[in-house]
Enzyme design. Structure first.
Site, PDB file in Angstrom:
ATOM      1  CB  SER A  82      -2.214 -30.122   8.635  1.00  0.00           C
ATOM      2  OG  SER A  82      -0.951 -30.130   9.250  1.00  0.00           O
TER       3      SER A  82
HETATM    4  N1  SAM Z   1       0.220 -27.470  10.658  1.00  0.00           N
HETATM    5  C1  SAM Z   1       1.159 -27.060   9.643  1.00  0.00           C
HETATM    6  C2  SAM Z   1       0.428 -26.319   8.557  1.00  0.00           C
HETATM    7  O1  SAM Z   1      -0.806 -26.249   8.600  1.00  0.00           O
HETATM    8  O2  SAM Z   1       1.095 -25.833   7.634  1.00  0.00           O
HETATM    9  C3  SAM Z   1       1.854 -28.235   9.051  1.00  0.00           C
HETATM   10  C4  SAM Z   1       2.808 -28.886   9.949  1.00  0.00           C
HETATM   11  S1  SAM Z   1       3.716 -30.150   9.128  1.00  0.00           S
HETATM   12  C5  SAM Z   1       2.554 -31.437   9.034  1.00  0.00           C
HETATM   13  C6  SAM Z   1       4.834 -30.629  10.442  1.00  0.00           C
HETATM   14  C7  SAM Z   1       5.956 -29.650  10.634  1.00  0.00           C
HETATM   15  O3  SAM Z   1       6.705 -30.072  11.762  1.00  0.00           O
HETATM   16  C8  SAM Z   1       6.932 -29.570   9.476  1.00  0.00           C
HETATM   17  O4  SAM Z   1       7.032 -28.253   9.033  1.00  0.00           O
HETATM   18  C9  SAM Z   1       8.258 -30.034  10.085  1.00  0.00           C
HETATM   19  O5  SAM Z   1       9.405 -29.395   9.539  1.00  0.00           O
HETATM   20  C10 SAM Z   1       8.052 -29.698  11.548  1.00  0.00           C
HETATM   21  N2  SAM Z   1       8.904 -30.430  12.497  1.00  0.00           N
HETATM   22  C11 SAM Z   1       9.242 -31.745  12.514  1.00  0.00           C
HETATM   23  N3  SAM Z   1      10.029 -32.013  13.574  1.00  0.00           N
HETATM   24  C12 SAM Z   1      10.193 -30.839  14.254  1.00  0.00           C
HETATM   25  C13 SAM Z   1      10.881 -30.452  15.439  1.00  0.00           C
HETATM   26  N4  SAM Z   1      11.593 -31.336  16.172  1.00  0.00           N
HETATM   27  N5  SAM Z   1      10.829 -29.174  15.830  1.00  0.00           N
HETATM   28  C14 SAM Z   1      10.125 -28.244  15.118  1.00  0.00           C
HETATM   29  N6  SAM Z   1       9.442 -28.550  13.982  1.00  0.00           N
HETATM   30  C15 SAM Z   1       9.480 -29.829  13.560  1.00  0.00           C
END
Ligand code: SAM
Length: 221
Positions: free
Chosen positions: A65
């Site tokens: 992010s």
């Molecule tokens: N905050 C993190 C970082 O700084 O690296 C980035 C997060 S990224 C924007 C969103 C994450 O949510 C992705 O890795 C994605 O695979 C995960 N994600 C999406 N749907 C999900 C779910 N139902 N359960 C767990 N993770 C999920």
């Protein structure tokens, strides 16, 4: 001749930008962002860009992010030492590490749906010797009932609506933050009061990768 900036100078510049733009106001959050080196959470090929105020590709079409958004979400969550936090979407583990720093002797549970990212986040957290985090492979839209209730819940992917199970896993006076919306999202901060769930803040203008899971009604990949 112009010399290339080192990571420390780039971090200082990033902090200045985030303060000027109003995305970084809290000293504790600033300490956390200074303490948790973002360049340890991006692929080697992107290390030079680690201190840009931008999301960066990690793997599985996901992103680490944007620093200013991580700062805003962390500030709104008002994390205290000793708290138990649930994070949905570990990604690189950078936000996770910031949460872990702020809870001190508390604990962070972070759920990620891609096994490759679970391994990536774990490896990145291990490099920094972080031990108060458990990264779990699973569907975060279901929450983590075995460790609930949580003082804070953070969803780091866009949801059309906040999954019901997560609301039920918030402790009394607990806070939950999530980007809510389909193409663009609003950051929504909710509080679990004795009278029920109350919206505390709502700010439009964000774009996140989607939350994909059983409870959200989007199709999975
Ligand atoms: N905050 C993190 C970082 O700084 O690296 C980035 C997060 S990224 C924007 C969103 C994450 O949510 C992705 O890795 C994605 O695979 C995960 N994600 C999406 N749907 C999900 C779910 N139902 N359960 C767990 N993770 C999920």
């Amino acid at each position: 001749m112009k010399t290339r900036k080192n990571d420390q100078q780039r971090l200082d510049d990033l902090i200045t930008i985030m303060k000027k733009s109003g995305f970084l106001n809290d000293d504790k959050v600033e300490s956390a962002i200074r303490k948790i080196p973002r360049h340890e959470f991006v692929p080697i090929s992107l290390k030079e860009e680690a201190y840009e105020d931008a999301p960066l590709s990690i793997m599985k079409n996901q992103t680490i992010s944007q620093p200013s958004v991580v700062s805003r979400m962390t500030e709104w969550l008002d994390i205290r030492e000793g708290q138990k936090i649930l994070e949905i979407g570990s990604g690189s583990g950078w936000q996770t590490a910031i949460l872990s720093y702020l809870v001190g002797n508390g604990k962070v549970y972070s759920i990620e749906r891609h096994s490759e990212l679970v391994e990536f986040a774990k490896k990145n957290l291990d490099k920094l010797g972080i031990t108060n985090v458990k990264v779990i492979l699973g569907d975060g839209s279901l929450g983590f009932p075995e460790e609930s209730p949580f003082n804070r819940i953070i969803i780091t992917a866009a949801c059309k609506k906040i999954p019901e199970p997560l609301l039920g896993q918030l402790s009394t006076d607990g806070l939950l933050i999530a980007p809510v919306g389909e193409f663009q999202q609003s950051l929504v901060l909710l509080k679990n009061t004795p009278q029920g769930i109350v919206e505390i803040k709502n700010q439009p203008g964000y774009v996140f990768v989607p939350l994909l899971g059983k409870i959200d009604d989007k199709k999975t990949e």
